[in-house]
Scaffold this active site. Structure first.
Site, PDB file in Angstrom:
ATOM      1  N   CYS A 145       0.829  -1.210   0.000  1.00 16.32           N
ATOM      2  CA  CYS A 145       0.000   0.000   0.000  1.00 16.32           C
ATOM      3  C   CYS A 145       0.861   1.257   0.000  1.00 16.32           C
ATOM      4  O   CYS A 145       1.413   1.638   1.035  1.00 16.32           O
ATOM      5  CB  CYS A 145      -0.932  -0.018   1.207  1.00 16.32           C
ATOM      6  SG  CYS A 145      -1.942   1.470   1.349  1.00 16.32           S
ATOM      7  N   CYS A 148      -0.374   4.071   2.245  1.00 12.45           N
ATOM      8  CA  CYS A 148      -0.087   3.862   3.670  1.00 12.45           C
ATOM      9  C   CYS A 148       1.395   4.080   3.969  1.00 12.45           C
ATOM     10  O   CYS A 148       1.742   4.680   4.982  1.00 12.45           O
ATOM     11  CB  CYS A 148      -0.425   2.428   4.093  1.00 12.45           C
ATOM     12  SG  CYS A 148      -1.929   1.764   3.403  1.00 12.45           S
ATOM     13  N   ASP A 149       2.266   3.586   3.123  1.00 14.70           N
ATOM     14  CA  ASP A 149       3.679   3.473   3.507  1.00 14.70           C
ATOM     15  C   ASP A 149       4.639   4.361   2.719  1.00 14.70           C
ATOM     16  O   ASP A 149       5.823   4.434   3.067  1.00 14.70           O
ATOM     17  CB  ASP A 149       4.123   2.011   3.349  1.00 14.70           C
ATOM     18  CG  ASP A 149       3.336   1.084   4.268  1.00 14.70           C
ATOM     19  OD1 ASP A 149       2.879   1.559   5.326  1.00 14.70           O
ATOM     20  OD2 ASP A 149       3.164  -0.096   3.914  1.00 14.70           O
TER      21      ASP A 149
END
Ligand code: NAP
Length: 322
Positions: A145, A148-149
Site C-alpha cells: 500500500c 499507507c507506507d
C-alpha cells in the site's frame, strides 16, 4: 447446538469492528466471527495486522502500530457488549431468514449460528509474489500500500512490481517521496491503461525493468534489495533498494458467498443504497465491496454505515403494534 443472534458480523478488520462498535451501542449484542490466525498473521484482525506503523488514521498524531489499532477497536466494541468468536465461517445459507452460518464442518446438518441480520466484512487480500523472504519482510520494506507506507521512503530508491493500473498508480504516488521508482514487470508491455502508461513513461523518477521477475527480497531486518531474474536471458542480478511495493492485484474474500450474493466479475460484492446487498437483511462493508479506496478509515466508515443500516432494517422488520 445452534445459537440464535440478532446481528452477526463476519470479519474483524476496521470495517467489521467499527460495525461491531455501532451495533453494540445500538444494543444489538452483535457476535463477531473474527476469523482465525493465518499463515501471515497469528491473530485475526485483517490487513492492518500485517502493517507496522499507521500514520494516516485520524486521531493519532504520532501514528500507531496496525495491530495496536485493531486491538483498540476490538476492546472498544467489547466494552459495549460485542462478543467474539475466533473461528472461520465455512458455509452460509442466505436463502431464507434467519440466515444460517456454519463454522467448522460445513456438512453439519444444523448451522452453528442463525442471524436475523448479517454484516459481511470479510475484506480482501493483496496478491503476493510468494517469495521466500517476502512475508518475513512485510512491514519492513515490503509493502502492498503506497498510500499507507510511501511516506517512509523519502529520498530512497524503491521498486514496484506489476504492470497494471495499480502498479502505475502506486509508482506515480511514490515519486512524491522516493528518489527513484523502478517498475519491475514480468513482460515487455504494460497491462495498464494508456493514460497511466503515458504518465509513468513521462515521469523523470520512474524507470522500467522489463521482462523481469523478482525472485526474492533481500535484507536481514529491513529490505536492502531484490534478486531479479531477466525472463529473456534468465540472468539473475541484485537491485539495491529500500522498498518493494507489490501491486499485482487484490482478491476479495468472497468465495463463501458465490451464488448467493451478487458480485462483480472480479469477485467484489455489489452494494446499493448504502451497504445493502441483493439479499434483504445482508449488508456488506469495507474492502470486500470496495476496490477503489481500500483504506482503514474508509473501511471503518462503511462499517459504521452497515451497522446503522442493520439497526434501521431490524426496526422495519418489527411487527406493527395494532
Ligand atoms: P491487474 O490489472 O490484474 O494487473 C496486475 C498486474 O500484475 C499485471 O500487469 C500482471 O502481469 C502482474 N502480475 C500478476 N501476477 C503476477 C505475478 N505473480 N508476478 C508478477 N507480476 C504479476 O490488477 P490491478 O492493477 O490491481 O488492477 C485491477 C483493476 O482495477 C483493473 O481493472 C484496473 O484497471 C483497475 N484499476 C484502475 C485504476 C485507475 O483507473 N486509476 C487504478 C487501479 C486499478 P501481466 O500483465 O503479465 O498479467
Amino acid at each position: 447446538m445452534t445459537e440464535s443472534r440478532q446481528a452477526v458480523i463476519i470479519g474483524s478488520g476496521p470495517a467489521g469492528l467499527t460495525a461491531a462498535i455501532y451495533a453494540a451501542r445500538a444494543q444489538l449484542s452483535p457476535l463477531v466471527i473474527e476469523g482465525e490466525p493465518s499463515s501471515t498473521s497469528d491473530q485475526p484482525g485483517g490487513q492492518l495486522m500485517l502493517t507496522t506503523e499507521v500514520e494516516n488514521f485520524p486521531g493519532f498524531v504520532n501514528g500507531i502500530m496496525g495491530p495496536e489499532l485493531m486491538q483498540a477497536f476490538r476492546e472498544q466494541a467489547a466494552r459495549f457488549g460485542a462478543e467474539y468468536t475466533t473461528a472461520k465461517v465455512s458455509r452460509v445459507d442466505l436463502s431464507s431468514r434467519p440466515f444460517g452460518l456454519w463454522v467448522g464442518d460445513p456438512q453439519a446438518t444444523d448451522p452453528s449460528y442463525v442471524a436475523d441480520a448479517l454484516i459481511v466484512a470479510t475484506g480482501a487480500k493483496s496478491l503476493m509474489l510468494d517469495l521466500p523472504n517476502e512475508e518475513r519482510l512485510l512491514g519492513y520494506g515490503v509493502s502492498t500500500c503506497a498510500t499507507c507506507d510511501g511516506f517512509f521512503f523519502r529520498e530512497r530508491d524503491i521498486a514496484v512490481v506489476g504492470g497494471g493500473d495499480s502498479a502505475l498508480e502506486e509508482a506515480l504516488f511514490l515519486t512524491r517521496f522516493a528518489d527513484s521508482v523502478t517498475i519491475i514487470h514480468r513482460r515487455g508491455e504494460l497491462r495498464a491503461s494508456k493514460v497511466m502508461q503515458q504518465r509513468a513513461f513521462a515521469h523523470p523518477k520512474i524507470n522500467f525493468r522489463w521482462n523481469a521477475s523478482v525472485i526474492d527480497v533481500l535484507g536481514d531486518t529491513k529490505v536492502t534489495g531484490v534478486l531479479v531474474r531477466d525472463n529473456v536471458s534468465e540472468e539473475e542480478s541484485v537491485l539495491e533498494l529500500s522498498g518493494l511495493f507489490v501491486a499485482i492485484g487484490h482478491q476479495p474474500n468472497t468465495s463463501l458467498f458465490k451464488g448467493q450474493l451478487d458480485m462483480e466479475d472480479s469477485g467484489y460484492l455489489r452494494t446499493t443504497d448504502g451497504t445493502r446487498t441483493n439479499v434483504d437483511g445482508v449488508f456488506a462493508c469495507g474492502d470486500v465491496q470496495d476496490h477503489r479506496y481500500r483504506q482503514a478509515i474508509t473501511a471503518a466508515g462503511s462499517g459504521c454505515m452497515a451497522a446503522i443500516d442493520v439497526e434501521r432494517w431490524l426496526e422495519d422488520q418489527q411487527p406493527l403494534v395494532p
